[in-house]
Design an enzyme around this catalytic site. Sequence first.
Site, mmCIF file in Angstrom:
data_model
loop_
_atom_site.group_PDB
_atom_site.id
_atom_site.type_symbol
_atom_site.label_atom_id
_atom_site.label_comp_id
_atom_site.label_asym_id
_atom_site.label_seq_id
_atom_site.Cartn_x
_atom_site.Cartn_y
_atom_site.Cartn_z
ATOM 1 N N PHE A 299 -1.684 8.100 4.280
ATOM 2 C CA PHE A 299 -2.483 8.666 5.379
ATOM 3 C C PHE A 299 -3.773 9.310 4.861
ATOM 4 O O PHE A 299 -4.152 10.412 5.274
ATOM 5 C CB PHE A 299 -1.688 9.698 6.177
ATOM 6 C CG PHE A 299 -0.611 9.139 7.065
ATOM 7 C CD1 PHE A 299 -0.467 7.781 7.264
ATOM 8 C CD2 PHE A 299 0.278 9.987 7.717
ATOM 9 C CE1 PHE A 299 0.533 7.274 8.096
ATOM 10 C CE2 PHE A 299 1.269 9.502 8.553
ATOM 11 C CZ PHE A 299 1.404 8.137 8.731
ATOM 12 N N ASN B 52 0.838 -1.203 0.000
ATOM 13 C CA ASN B 52 0.000 0.000 0.000
ATOM 14 C C ASN B 52 0.867 1.244 0.000
ATOM 15 O O ASN B 52 1.942 1.271 0.587
ATOM 16 C CB ASN B 52 -0.957 -0.005 1.200
ATOM 17 C CG ASN B 52 -0.378 0.708 2.409
ATOM 18 O OD1 ASN B 52 -0.418 1.930 2.510
ATOM 19 N ND2 ASN B 52 0.181 -0.075 3.344
ATOM 20 N N LYS C 207 5.179 3.506 17.123
ATOM 21 C CA LYS C 207 5.221 2.444 16.114
ATOM 22 C C LYS C 207 6.466 2.619 15.252
ATOM 23 O O LYS C 207 6.688 3.688 14.686
ATOM 24 C CB LYS C 207 3.961 2.485 15.245
ATOM 25 C CG LYS C 207 3.823 1.282 14.311
ATOM 26 C CD LYS C 207 2.428 1.215 13.708
ATOM 27 C CE LYS C 207 2.231 -0.076 12.924
ATOM 28 N NZ LYS C 207 0.841 -0.223 12.435
ATOM 29 N N ASN D 290 5.795 -1.625 11.635
ATOM 30 C CA ASN D 290 5.007 -1.120 10.522
ATOM 31 C C ASN D 290 5.316 -1.952 9.270
ATOM 32 O O ASN D 290 5.951 -3.003 9.351
ATOM 33 C CB ASN D 290 5.339 0.353 10.279
ATOM 34 C CG ASN D 290 4.158 1.154 9.767
ATOM 35 O OD1 ASN D 290 3.420 0.703 8.896
ATOM 36 N ND2 ASN D 290 3.976 2.361 10.292
ATOM 37 N N ASN E 155 5.064 5.937 3.470
ATOM 38 C CA ASN E 155 4.280 6.589 2.423
ATOM 39 C C ASN E 155 4.079 8.084 2.610
ATOM 40 O O ASN E 155 3.369 8.713 1.837
ATOM 41 C CB ASN E 155 2.914 5.898 2.305
ATOM 42 C CG ASN E 155 3.056 4.437 1.947
ATOM 43 O OD1 ASN E 155 3.847 4.078 1.086
ATOM 44 N ND2 ASN E 155 2.302 3.574 2.626
ATOM 45 N N THR E 156 4.692 8.660 3.646
ATOM 46 C CA THR E 156 4.686 10.109 3.843
ATOM 47 C C THR E 156 6.131 10.580 3.803
ATOM 48 O O THR E 156 6.934 10.177 4.649
ATOM 49 C CB THR E 156 4.037 10.492 5.189
ATOM 50 O OG1 THR E 156 2.666 10.095 5.179
ATOM 51 C CG2 THR E 156 4.126 11.990 5.432
ATOM 52 N N SER F 182 5.608 5.003 8.844
ATOM 53 C CA SER F 182 5.002 4.714 7.551
ATOM 54 C C SER F 182 5.959 5.140 6.443
ATOM 55 O O SER F 182 6.533 6.238 6.491
ATOM 56 C CB SER F 182 3.676 5.458 7.389
ATOM 57 O OG SER F 182 3.222 5.366 6.046
#
Length: 339
Positions: free
Chosen positions: A120, A116, A219, A248, A183-184, A181
């Site tokens: 967010f 993915n 996390k 994560n 993805n940021t 994460s």
Amino acid sequence: MSLYAFLRPALFSLPPEFAHQVTFAGLDFLEASGLLKAYCRRQLVDAPNTTKTLMGLNFPNPVGIAAGLDKNADHLAALACLGVGFVEVGTVTPKPQLGNARPRLFRLTAEQALINRMGFNNKGVDHLLLRLRQYRQCGGKAIVGVNIGKNKDSDDAILDYQTGLQRVYADADYVVVNISSPNTPGLRDLQHQDELLELLTTLKNQQQRLDKKVPLVVKIAPDLPESAVEKLMDCLLKTEIDGVIATNTTISREGVTHLSQGHQMGGLSGLPLGLLADRILAQVVQQAAGRLVVIASGGVSSPEHALHKLQLGADLVQVYSGLIYQGPQLIWQTLKSLV
């Protein structure tokens, strides 16, 4: 064959995000009718009593839902019906954001994995709080953790986390600081020692000024070298953080490069993540030495995987991608195996 195993081929014929929406629409309908609660109770009739008290919270059992499945707390009642000990919602940001462009969620079915790059995507903290309060007002009693993050366009990450913590503090049972994460852009830089110490010191001071003590959990990523994990854990212990989630999603593509979607950018979760997550988990447990709560996440695709993480020393375990592939049976079988 379980009911979910019967339905899964139809769901997997749909685009992943749409299948997610369809699944929750069905669960919400069954929860509202009372059928879901009755069905789940029958599945758990032989499950043992495995209550745990951690961080001042009484967990009915050690199996929970990881963040990402219900980003906006829109489906808390349905998820709580599944028999889990806790539900983590989010990641939520101070302002609503659309996330990355679609497609951004990919199935790697042969390896029971997902990639993915959602970014967010969420409706913002105001919406999440509204839904969480509605759940409580309707009698919902599940332990709910709220996972907070920064907005992609934010110039001040620490301020975003302060805002998130301030807003959710009165309603969350525990708060997770998501700094891992992939993805940021720039988010994982917050795991570096100096940046992390500044962030956690700020949030810990804020926690101490607020009316009650709501546990703070961090996390972390599975891609950190051993030396970085050691420094990160030193920061968590020094600032007296209450818990850590290991881990994560991963940016590694080991074991999936041969698959058609294995090249996609984003975080890899599911079965291939298990060994990486377990390596980090074992180091975290050893260094924590009982001084903070350890929550295991990543690669839980069977009851055996969940039990292995508990045997490694985790206090609690979370499921997400395994739930997509196995359905609620994964939760029920894991709970029954805790004997």
